[in-house]
Design an enzyme around this catalytic site. Structure first.
Site: not given
Lengths: 478, 329
Positions: A185, A237, A239-240, A242, A259, A293, A390
């Protein structure tokens, strides 16, 4: 005063690429209409012009795609020899090269990144990844993962909008080389090069179902990750998201690689080659509008040279050309979406409110589209939010340090750990720092250099698993 | 548009106000070595990557037309052969004054560059034009002669009417670390030049590293150079874009600490308009607009001029004329 030597506009031609007015989902080797019939628009972030109408995949579409991938895995791909799989990958790599101009223009249109970068970085690196993993396909038993490594099955892959084609290559090339099939996706705002890649799969005669591409937003991604037929989840993408994925797959036998975000320190010691360090700082944070990132978003500069480095940095920033992504002389393009622009603006305002000094070179921004000038914050301390969160935009936070130990301590003082940079003329100091920096990649006297042979991945909240290199095979083998 | 003919007269005291004490830095070999070795290093990979990235700039239409004319105005049209004759030099001079006889809008070149003994011929042929006479001196190209000989070489060229002197440094002394000796020689040559402008040839192909190029540039500027020049053209590699980039960084930084503009002249190996445009892009983006001026940037070249002229014709007529439509001198 205007320069006597102003570069005339040098736009790359849009005519090299056919953008269709609408796109279906790519399932089982064919473009198909979504079951529920939903769609969304992909726009050019530089002009807000609608580029195409793209199908939105629902849970039912995810199910069809995963089943197609399963069939392809069982009937063809897992029975195809490594040598044959390698041939397909080589063919795809060559097609990426042959159609590189098309891909570069489409990437810049859909993403907003300068054509200079899509042409010289994204597309060549994407092809390089396929070439590299094509070479592994028939040598897996020598990769160090046992005498007879086996594929996992169906990989569900969700990729971000910052390097749409390159992230696709990072995900698909190792998966196919190791004998897995894929449902991928692309990000909601940048689906178009993935759909062109689907055409390339057709052109390469890749067996149906080996690669499936489902466009959609967060819901589509959630459905894909949660689908019981998926053996492996690979995500790049925030961290949230993830974390949500890690929760969703907890208790299942799905393998996961993540990642995620970063807040990399770019450390400039007082003996650094200063002009090249300034280039590295610029490349570290303004490459791809800072939508990287592993961006060097925290500049840690030794206090004794801080003033000189900052003067040089500001002078260099004044020569950055912000504007039309398709102009060959553009250095900094458009912010990818209104949502991202809002986030960058909000965090920059926080930086100002917290007392950091904000500076941008004078530059005229286009009136349409999403734009943010290259920005540097000075006088930032570890306690500021712009030193911790970030921003994912062209915003640099500058901090100072006094001793090498302090530099490393500050660099590591973050929940992230994706990358770091070290600038010094002293080889021993590079090795000393690299051994202590808790980051997946440490660049010495350079920044944002990528190569398919080199593993990439994070420490701590920057994720787990490695992509690229021999290590990148591991996540797709049992 | 004609900018300054030369950089403003140098003033070594101006540096005192901004922190660089030239007298102290050059007081002893030890002091000069400490200073030169204290300059920030140059990372080879990074410098070359930056030059390669500047070379991707796309210069089109109006920008290209402007840059081609500027490049013509920056050419030091050069002949430095054992077989040079008065006839050859006169031909070169008329080419320098009127590079494209079919187009009166074509500017003259900056200078003609010859060996010292041919200065009188060039001086006479260029009388009444804006084109300067530049002479190579100081036992060009090797510089391997005693100081009295090198100074006499310089004085003779100046007395014969040279407006500019292109001297070579003693690379042997530089590589042996005798920086003060090199410095003092440049100072002496500068004095021998009188009002003639001094270009100091570093012969970067023999210095080999960018660190040495940066140090030699600073050394020449400390000694009073009006220009730093890459090469004699007799040694390979001659001018390269990364070497020129490092020298442009040096003159930019020198301006910041002394307030004085020093020019840069890449010489040797620049043959095409495309190359020349890449140099101008680098000048603009590294040193700044002030250096986009024949008073501060030159190309030491011979074949480059004809390629510039063919590109100029293509700009105005839409057709690329081919080498028979420019003069071979």
């Amino acid at each position: 005063m205007p320069s006597p030597f102003e570069y005339a506009p040098a736009p790359e031609s849009r005519a090299v690429v056919d953008v269709r007015s609408s796109y279906g989902l790519f399932v089982d080797g064919e473009f198909t209409d979504p079951v529920a019939g939903g769609s969304f628009k992909s726009i050019s972030p530089a002009t807000e012009e609608v580029l195409a109408e793209v199908a939105e995949a629902s849970e039912a579409d995810v199910d069809l795609a995963v089943r197609a991938a399963r069939r392809a895995f069982q009937r063809t791909w897992s029975r195809t020899s490594g040598r044959e799989r390698g041939k397909y990958l080589f063919r795809i790599a060559r097609l990426l090269q042959e159609r590189s101009r098309e891909l570069a223009v489409l990437e810049s249109l859909d993403n907003g990144k300068p054509i200079r970068e899509s042409r010289d970085v994204d597309v060549p690196l994407a092809a390089a990844h396929f070439f590299y993993y094509a070479g592994w396909a028939d040598k897996l038993e020598y990769a160090g993962f046992g005498p007879d490594p086996r594929p996992l099955g169906v990989a569900g892959q969700v990729i971000p909008w910052n390097f749409p084609l390159l992230m696709l290559a990072w995900k698909i090339a190792p998966a196919l080389a190791t004998g897995n099939t894929v449902v991928l996706k692309p990000a909601e705002t940048t689906p178009l090069t993935a759909l062109l890649f689907a055409e390339i799969c057709q052109q390469a005669d890749l067996p149906p179902g080996v690669v499936n591409i489902l466009t959609g937003a967060g819901e589509t991604g959630r459905a894909l990750v949660a689908h019981p037929g998926v053996d492996k989840v690979a995500f790049t993408g925030t961290t949230e998201v993830g974390r949500q994925i890690a929760r969703a797959v907890a208790g299942t036998d799905k393998r996961v690689t993540l990642e995620l975000g970063g807040k990399a320190a770019n450390i400039v010691f007082d003996d650094a080659p200063v002009d090249q360090a300034v280039e590295g700082i610029v490349n570290g944070i303004f490459f791809n509008q800072g939508h990287v990132c592993c961006a060097g978003s925290r500049l840690l500069v030794q206090e004794s040279v801080a003033e000189d480095v900052l003067d040089r940095l500001k002078r260099r920033m004044s020569t950055l050309r912000v504007g039309d992504p398709l102009d060959k002389n553009t250095d900094v393009g458009a912010i990818n979406s209104a949502e991202q622009l809002a986030r960058i603006r909000a965090l920059s305002e926080v930086g100002e409110a917290e007392g950091a000094g904000r500076w941008s070179p004078p530059c005229e921004l286009p009136s349409n589209g999403f734009w943010f000038p290259p920005t540097v914050f000075t006088g930032v301390s570890q306690a500021h939010r712009i030193a911790r969160e970030e921003i994912f935009g062209p915003v640099l936070s500058v901090l100072t340090f006094r001793t090498p130990a302090e530099a490393v301590e500050k660099a590591n003082n973050t929940p992230y750990g994706l990358s770091a940079g070290v600038w010094t003329d002293k080889g021993s100091r590079i090795l000393w720092a690299a051994a202590r920096l808790r980051a997946g990649v440490v660049w010495a006297n350079t920044f944002n250099k990528f190569d398919p042979t080199s593993p990439f991945g994070g420490y701590k909240e920057s994720g787990y698993g490695r992509e690229g290199g021999r290590h990148g095979l591991e996540g797709y083998l049992r | 548009m004609h900018g300054r003919a030369y950089a403003e007269p140098m003033s070594l005291t101006s540096g005192l106000e901004t922190g660089l004490d030239v007298t102290r830095v050059t007081a002893s070999d030890a002091a000069l070595r400490t200073f030169l070795h204290g300059l920030p290093g140059v990372d080879q990979v990074g410098a070359e990557a930056r030059a390669a990235s500047l070379a991707t700039r796309s210069v089109k239409t109006t920008a290209k037309a402007w840059a081609l004319d500027m490049a013509v105005r920056m050419v030091d049209l050069t002949t430095l052969e054992g077989q040079d004759t008065p006839g050859k030099v006169r031909a070169l001079c008329s080419k320098a004054i009127r590079p494209d006889p079919t187009d009166p809008s074509c500017p003259s070149t900056a200078a003609v560059c010859v060996y010292g003994d041919l200065v009188p011929v060039a001086k006479e042929a260029l009388a009444g034009s804006t084109v300067k006479v530049a002479a190579v001196a100081t036992a060009f190209p090797s510089g391997r002669a005693t100081m009295p000989v090198r100074l006499a070489d310089t004085r003779a060229a100046v007395e014969a009417g040279a407006d500019e002197i292109d001297m070579v440094i003693d690379r042997g002394a530089f590589l042996a670390g005798r920086y003060l000796e090199v410095h003092d020689e440049v100072v002496e040559v500068k004095q021998a030049c009188g009002s003639a402008h001094l270009k100091v040839i570093l012969e970067t192909g023999e210095l080999a590293t960018y660190d040495s190029v940066r140090r030699a540039s600073w050394l020449a500027m400390l000694a009073g150079a009006d220009f730093v020049k890459t090469s004699t053209g007799k040694v390979q590699p001659a001018a390269t874009l990364p070497v020129t980039l490092v020298m442009l960084e040096a003159v930019r930084d020198w301006l910041a600490v002394t307030g004085r503009h020093v020019g840069v002249k890449p010489a040797g190996g620049i043959r095409t308009s495309k190359d020349a445009l890449r140099y101008l892009v680098t000048v603009k983006e590294v040193a700044g607009d002030a250096w986009l001026d024949p008073g501060l940037f030159r190309f030491g070249a011979s074949t480059l001029l004809n390629d510039l002229l063919m590109q100029r014709m293509r700009q105005s007529t839409g057709r690329y004329p081919g080498p028979d439509y420019v003069t071979v001198d």
